[in-house]
Enzyme design. Structure first.
Site: not given
Length: 491
Positions: A239-240, A261, A295
């Protein structure tokens, strides 16, 4: 298999449990219709799931690798059997076009269970060279043998992202189970239903009670409980970067293991000798895969001035043929983003780029699809950018590419590429392979694509800097979900 329209329950300790917090609607990003209703767990129910995983860990970790492999293989069989309905569900709750939902989501999910069925059989012991010791304070002269053993970590909380609920969840759950861990899975609230289908497959495949638990909800409390539970030994998060930092802070209090990640702002260096058609095709994947919600996308193009104008011309022409529309319709290349809030965020970045001085070469307007419902963003190309602009420095996570020109040699290109908080995957396009590899070795990124955006699924995956901690994929994931133990003996 259950009717997708019936209210979804939690999966805790091998049982389907009514959620204490009721249900909420999962919305199709393409037309804003209701796909289904998802469960809202309470903190207590998340704790129940973690406790069930802890209780199941002892027996599962001692289960022969062959038995673990058989369960993972059967789960892949079940996913393949349900391929059509589960692909339709993935398309509906993520907004991914049909081909992406089938091949890159459910298809990759099944493939990862297959891969880690084999992974369960990989050796976990490695003999080290013996060491001769002289007599001394530690005892008599002896020959010491040593064995390196990889042991499961314990209970792993897997928190997945909304862009790919199948591939992302399978990439965590399958290697964790293969290594003998048990899991608590907390899917993204936007599209959790596919992850519950994965739990169904594992339950039918014979995963013992408590080995796999799935909780969920929109409340921040659900995620917090899945991270800070004393029963949890490791957190695997996609995620962020901002959320990842907060999770890391909580993990640090009790030294929980982490696999993170996080965000990316992939630099795509296009040198003056590059094949521009190949570069355009690679960069164009930003728009087509998950509507830029990925991403690893090459979103930050760094182009030599000698090819800059031609590259912009080719990218603009490429975009003109990218059909934005209903993900279920034939010919759709770009579907919606996940939600109205995210659409507004991406559009705000496009407007910010305009205010910062970037020129919109293509896109910038909200497309009208069907009856005007759905969360669509036009693929947008921002050019004449500089490295100090926020649209260049921050992850937009939408179908937006920014282009920064440079005039000097490869040193300037490398400096621009490395001037970023992120370092997940970058790219180099050059007609000189030796030069491209030379540049690739200088990039501060966990992965570099040379004249390709393709990925080798046995290569380590993870980021430098704020793009993450640790590596997974292939056998690296088996290492990520294990602890290394040494056993020493005298002979």
């Amino acid at each position: 298999m259950r009717d997708a329209r019936s209210p979804q329950r939690l999966f805790i300790g091998g049982e389907w449990v009514e959620p204490a917090g009721g249900h909420y609607e999962v919305v199709d990003p393409a037309d804003e219709s209701v796909v289904g209703v998802a469960p809202e767990a309470s903190r207590g129910q998340v704790e129940d799931a973690a406790r069930a995983a802890a209780e199941a860990f002892g027996s599962w970790s001692r289960t022969p690798p062959e038995a673990r492999a058989a369960i993972l293989d059967r789960a892949a069989d079940i996913i393949q059997r349900e391929y059509e309905p589960w692909s339709a569900l993935a398309r509906a709750e993520t907004g991914a076009p049909t081909g992406i939902a089938r091949g890159m989501q459910v298809g990759v999910g099944a493939a990862r269970f297959r891969r880690y069925a084999k992974g369960a059989l990989e050796p976990v012991e490695r003999g080290l060279p013996p060491q001769v010791t002289e007599a001394g304070p530690m005892g008599r002269a002896s020959v010491l043998g040593a064995l390196e053993v990889r042991q499961p970590v314990g209970v792993v909380t897997c928190i997945t992202s909304y862009n790919n609920p199948w591939a992302n969840a399978a990439g965590k759950v399958a290697p964790a189970l293969a290594m003998g861990n048990t899991v608590v899975v907390k899917p993204a609230p936007q599209d959790p239903l596919s992850v519950f289908r994965m739990a169904e497959a594992l339950a039918e495949a014979g995963a013992p009670a408590g080995v796999v638990n799935v909780v969920g909800g929109r409340s921040v409390e659900v995620g917090e409980a899945a991270v800070d539970s004393p029963y949890v030994d490791m957190v695997s998060f996609t995620g962020s970067t901002g959320v990842g930092q907060r999770i890391a802070e909580v993990c640090g209090r009790t030294m929980k293991r982490q696999l993170m990640e996080l965000g990316g702002k992939g630099a795509a260096i296009v040198l003056e000798d590059a094949d521009l058609d190949a570069a355009v095709t690679g960069i164009g994947t930003t728009f087509s895969f998950y509507s830029g919600q990925i991403c690893t996308a090459p979103t930050r193009v760094i182009a030599h001035r000698a090819v800059y104008d031609r590259l912009i011309e080719k990218l603009t022409g490429y975009l003109a043929f990218m059909r934005v529309g209903d993900p279920a319709a034939a010919g759709t290349v770009v579907g919606p983003v996940i939600s109205a809030a995210h659409r507004d965020r991406v559009e705000a970045y496009i407007e910010l780029g305009r205010k910062e001085g970037a020129r919109i070469a293509h896109g910038g307007e909200r497309p009208v699809v069907g009856g005007g419902r759905g969360f669509y963003v036009a693929p947008t190309l921002l050019v004449d950018c500089t490295n100090d602009m926020r649209v260049v420095r921050e992850e937009i996570f939408g179908p937006v590419v920014v282009v920064v020109p440079f005039d000097g040699d490869e040193d300037e290109a490398v400096a621009l590429a490395n001037d970023s908080d992120y370092g997940l995957i970058s790219y180099v396009w050059s007609g000189d392979a030796a030069r491209a590899f030379r540049v690739a070795r200088r990039l501060r990124a966990g992965g570099v694509g040379v004249n390709t955006v393709g990925r080798n699924m046995e290569a380590p995956f993870g980021g430098f800097k704020r793009s993450g901690v640790g590596r997974d994929v292939g056998s690296y994931a088996l290492h990520a979900y294990s602890e290394t133990q040494s056993i020493v003996w005298t002979g």
